[in-house]
Design a protein around this motif. Structure first.
Motif, short mmCIF file in Angstrom:
data_model
loop_
_atom_site.label_atom_id
_atom_site.label_comp_id
_atom_site.label_asym_id
_atom_site.label_seq_id
_atom_site.Cartn_x
_atom_site.Cartn_y
_atom_site.Cartn_z
N LYS A 333 -5.84 -7.22 -9.04
CA LYS A 333 -5.09 -7.85 -7.96
C LYS A 333 -5.17 -7.05 -6.66
CE LYS A 333 -1.94 -10.41 -10.92
NZ LYS A 333 -2.35 -11.74 -10.48
N ILE A 334 -5.58 -5.81 -6.75
CA ILE A 334 -5.80 -5.03 -5.51
C ILE A 334 -6.85 -5.73 -4.66
CG2 ILE A 334 -6.61 -2.85 -4.55
CD1 ILE A 334 -5.51 -1.46 -7.03
N GLN A 335 -7.97 -6.10 -5.29
CA GLN A 335 -9.05 -6.76 -4.56
C GLN A 335 -8.61 -8.12 -4.06
OE1 GLN A 335 -11.79 -5.02 -3.99
NE2 GLN A 335 -12.61 -6.63 -2.68
N GLN A 336 -7.85 -8.84 -4.85
CA GLN A 336 -7.36 -10.16 -4.42
C GLN A 336 -6.49 -10.04 -3.18
OE1 GLN A 336 -5.36 -11.91 -7.79
NE2 GLN A 336 -7.11 -11.58 -9.15
N ASN A 337 -5.59 -9.06 -3.20
CA ASN A 337 -4.69 -8.89 -2.05
C ASN A 337 -5.40 -8.28 -0.85
OD1 ASN A 337 -1.64 -9.56 -2.64
ND2 ASN A 337 -2.49 -8.76 -4.54
N LEU A 338 -6.47 -7.53 -1.12
CA LEU A 338 -7.27 -7.01 -0.01
C LEU A 338 -7.89 -8.16 0.78
CD1 LEU A 338 -8.66 -4.83 1.62
CD2 LEU A 338 -10.38 -4.61 -0.21
N LYS A 339 -8.40 -9.16 0.08
CA LYS A 339 -8.98 -10.33 0.76
C LYS A 339 -7.91 -11.11 1.53
CE LYS A 339 -12.80 -10.89 -2.50
NZ LYS A 339 -13.42 -11.74 -3.54
N LEU A 340 -6.73 -11.20 0.92
CA LEU A 340 -5.63 -11.90 1.61
C LEU A 340 -5.17 -11.12 2.83
CD1 LEU A 340 -3.61 -13.03 -1.53
CD2 LEU A 340 -4.90 -14.51 0.02
N TYR A 341 -5.17 -9.80 2.72
CA TYR A 341 -4.81 -8.95 3.86
C TYR A 341 -5.82 -9.12 5.00
CZ TYR A 341 -5.50 -4.65 6.55
OH TYR A 341 -5.74 -3.75 7.55
N GLN A 342 -7.10 -9.12 4.67
CA GLN A 342 -8.13 -9.31 5.69
C GLN A 342 -7.94 -10.64 6.42
OE1 GLN A 342 -11.72 -9.10 3.41
NE2 GLN A 342 -11.79 -6.86 3.37
N ARG A 343 -7.66 -11.67 5.63
CA ARG A 343 -7.50 -13.00 6.20
C ARG A 343 -6.29 -13.08 7.11
NH1 ARG A 343 -7.04 -17.14 1.61
NH2 ARG A 343 -9.02 -16.13 1.09
N SER A 344 -5.16 -12.50 6.67
CA SER A 344 -3.92 -12.63 7.44
C SER A 344 -3.91 -11.72 8.68
CB SER A 344 -2.72 -12.31 6.56
OG SER A 344 -2.73 -10.94 6.16
N SER A 345 -4.51 -10.52 8.56
CA SER A 345 -4.46 -9.57 9.68
C SER A 345 -5.66 -9.65 10.61
CB SER A 345 -4.36 -8.13 9.14
OG SER A 345 -3.08 -7.86 8.63
N TRP A 346 -6.84 -9.91 10.07
CA TRP A 346 -8.06 -9.72 10.85
C TRP A 346 -8.82 -11.01 11.17
CZ3 TRP A 346 -8.98 -5.16 13.12
CH2 TRP A 346 -8.23 -4.07 12.65
N ASN A 347 -8.41 -12.12 10.59
CA ASN A 347 -9.11 -13.36 10.89
C ASN A 347 -9.00 -13.77 12.37
OD1 ASN A 347 -10.24 -13.76 8.43
ND2 ASN A 347 -9.28 -15.74 8.02
N VAL A 348 -7.89 -13.36 12.98
CA VAL A 348 -7.69 -13.69 14.41
C VAL A 348 -8.78 -13.06 15.25
CG1 VAL A 348 -6.16 -13.41 16.39
CG2 VAL A 348 -5.20 -13.95 14.16
N VAL A 349 -9.05 -11.79 15.02
CA VAL A 349 -10.08 -11.12 15.83
C VAL A 349 -11.48 -11.55 15.39
CG1 VAL A 349 -8.67 -9.13 16.40
CG2 VAL A 349 -10.04 -9.07 14.33
N LEU A 350 -11.66 -11.81 14.09
CA LEU A 350 -12.97 -12.27 13.62
C LEU A 350 -13.32 -13.64 14.18
CD1 LEU A 350 -12.85 -11.09 9.89
CD2 LEU A 350 -14.41 -10.26 11.66
N ASP A 351 -12.31 -14.51 14.30
CA ASP A 351 -12.55 -15.84 14.87
C ASP A 351 -13.03 -15.75 16.32
OD1 ASP A 351 -11.92 -17.10 12.52
OD2 ASP A 351 -9.84 -17.56 13.08
N LEU A 352 -12.53 -14.73 17.02
CA LEU A 352 -12.94 -14.56 18.42
C LEU A 352 -14.39 -14.10 18.54
CD1 LEU A 352 -9.70 -12.83 19.79
CD2 LEU A 352 -10.48 -15.15 20.31
N LEU A 353 -14.93 -13.55 17.49
CA LEU A 353 -16.30 -13.05 17.51
C LEU A 353 -17.32 -14.05 16.98
CD1 LEU A 353 -15.67 -9.40 16.22
CD2 LEU A 353 -15.94 -10.15 18.59
N LYS A 354 -16.82 -15.20 16.54
CA LYS A 354 -17.72 -16.20 15.97
C LYS A 354 -18.64 -16.77 17.05
CE LYS A 354 -15.09 -17.82 11.97
NZ LYS A 354 -14.36 -18.96 11.37
#
Length: 474
Positions: A333-354
């Motif tokens: 579940k560490i890996q599962q929550n790592l993916k969820l953390y990336q999505r919740s915290s970093w998707n905003v900045v990643l979307d800007l780089l698309k």
């Protein structure tokens, strides 16, 4: 002839202390070295008494029985062996006689007996009583009916005492570690019931089976009560803090309990092993529900909190040597929550780089303006995220490195592609808008979770204590 029999028995009485001392020594050696199994021959009492005196006793009993003094012989022999067995049991276990009807005496006895090791009880059940059976059969050769009567008379009181001890275990107030002792007692009685069936009348066997069932019920009841105490204790709501990295005391206590559960199960010769995985899985599912509910109040730290919690679980399982299949899915579940953390915290900045595929069909000036706006927003969001999360604390350095590596893997390629396209469009003017080079981005990521080390020192010290002690409890 009776005086000769009495003389022979008095001589044997002098060997009672030898029997007690030898048995106590064997049990003490076992208790000091858990790796050694309890192996005590069931001819122990016969072997501990002088063989010549046993032969003399057998001859005298035959003579006395032959001239019609069966009752007198029976009484003399039973009086001797009852006292001997009673002395052996008291000295071996340090147990006074008890009566389950005496409430005040029972409470006093409870605190004492619950500190005793279960192995001593197993020796009493598995060695002393069978040894008395063999001694009776040996000295009353040719008089099996008398041997049966003597054995039942001699061992009835001791059996009642052992049953009363089991009653104390089953009915005493619940506590964290008593569950292990009850499981040990439960297994001991389960193993000895076949022996009881071959040695004792049906009434005694029925009582032993009833106590066995009561111990099983008590173990299940205490198990649930202890788990409820862990989850409902006011301390369970407390967080161990290190800036914005948090671990609930409840999680620490659960792992402490499970490590103790596994250690004690192993220590008690595997008592309860068959249901260990089931019990752990039940507890872990309950812990997960509690953690998920708690995380919903933590906002942006939700999945980071979950990663920290599961890393504690993983580390405790590793360091304690817990080899239970059900732990594997929870450490994943560490890996599962790592993916969820990336999505919740970093998707905003990643979307800007698309980079959209149709950007090449857009007017260069329009595309340049769009990319300028995106880069400006990226710079602001990235700066804020790094500022906030630099003060967060991962559970330990390994988790911190795992998170940082995952962020580098998703952010650096996306940023590199964006900047490359941006430079192609604006040329040398692009540097007026680029705040971060590739090395700057990497450096900022490597400065996240700077509070990790202080927390890991404190909690890893606790983890080491938990994994080296059965009864650590926050």
């Amino acid at each position: 002839m009776m005086p000769q029999l009495m003389t022979c028995i008095r001589a044997l009485q002098q060997g009672n202390s030898n029997v007690t001392n030898m048995l106590s020594k064997l049990v003490k050696e076992y208790l000091e070295d858990n790796s050694k199994p309890v192996v005590i021959d069931r001819n122990f009492v016969i072997d501990a008494l002088p063989s010549g005196k046993i032969n003399d006793l057998r001859k005298n009993i035959k003579l006395v029985m032959g001239v019609g003094f069966a009752k007198e012989c029976y009484e003399v022999y039973c009086n001797w062996r009852r006292e001997s067995l009673k002395e052996c049991l008291i000295n071996l276990l340090g147990l006074p006689e008890i009566n389950v009807e005496e409430k005040s005496r029972l409470l006093e006895f409870e605190n004492y007996i619950l500190r005793r090791r279960i192995e001593a009880i197993q020796v009493a059940l598995g060695t002393l009583i069978p040894s008395e059976r063999r001694l009776c059969d040996s000295v009353f050769q040719g008089f099996s009916y008398v041997a049966d009567l003597c054995f039942t008379d001699i061992c009835r009181g001791t059996s009642i005492q052992l049953l009363n001890i089991a009653v104390v275990f089953a009915r005493a107030s619940p506590s964290y570690w008593r569950w292990f002792e009850i499981i040990g007692m439960f297994e001991a009685w389960r193993d000895e019931i076949p022996e009881f069936q071959s040695l004792f009348p049906e009434s005694v066997v029925k009582k032993a089976m009833a106590i066995h069932d009561e111990l099983g019920e008590a173990s299940r009841d205490i198990f649930m009560k202890v788990i409820n105490m862990i989850f409902h204790n006011p301390e369970a709501k407390i967080m161990v803090r290190a800036m914005d990295g948090k671990i609930k005391v409840m999680t620490i206590n659960v792992m402490s309990y499970l490590i103790g559960l596994a250690d004690q199960t192993s220590e008690h010769n595997g008592a309860g092993t068959s249901s260990l995985s089931v019990q752990i899985d039940r507890i872990m599912k309950r812990l997960e529900r509690k953690l998920v509910a708690e995380s919903k109040h933590l906002g942006e730290r939700r999945y980071f909190f979950m990663m920290n919690s599961w890393r504690l679980v993983e580390l405790c399982a590793e360091k304690s040597g817990l080899d239970v299949d059900c732990f594997k899915k929870y450490t994943a579940k560490i890996q599962q929550n790592l993916k969820l953390y990336q999505r919740s915290s970093w998707n905003v900045v990643l979307d800007l780089l698309k980079l959209e595929n149709d950007d090449r069909f857009v007017e260069p000036n329009a595309n340049a303006e769009s990319m300028k706006d995106k880069l400006k927003l990226f710079n602001n969001h990235f700066k804020d995220l790094c500022s906030i999360q630099s003060r967060w604390a991962a559970f330990d350095m390994q988790l911190r490195e795992q998170i940082i590596m995952s962020l580098e893997n998703i952010l650096l390629p996306a940023y590199g592609n964006f900047i490359g396209r941006f430079q192609n469009i604006l040329g040398k003017h692009s540097y007026e808008y680029i705040k971060y080079g590739m090395f700057d981005i990497q450096d900022q990521i490597n400065h996240l979770f700077l509070e990790t080390k202080p927390m890991s020192q404190r909690l890893l010290k606790f983890v080491s204590q938990v994994c080296s002690s059965k009864n650590t409890y926050v």
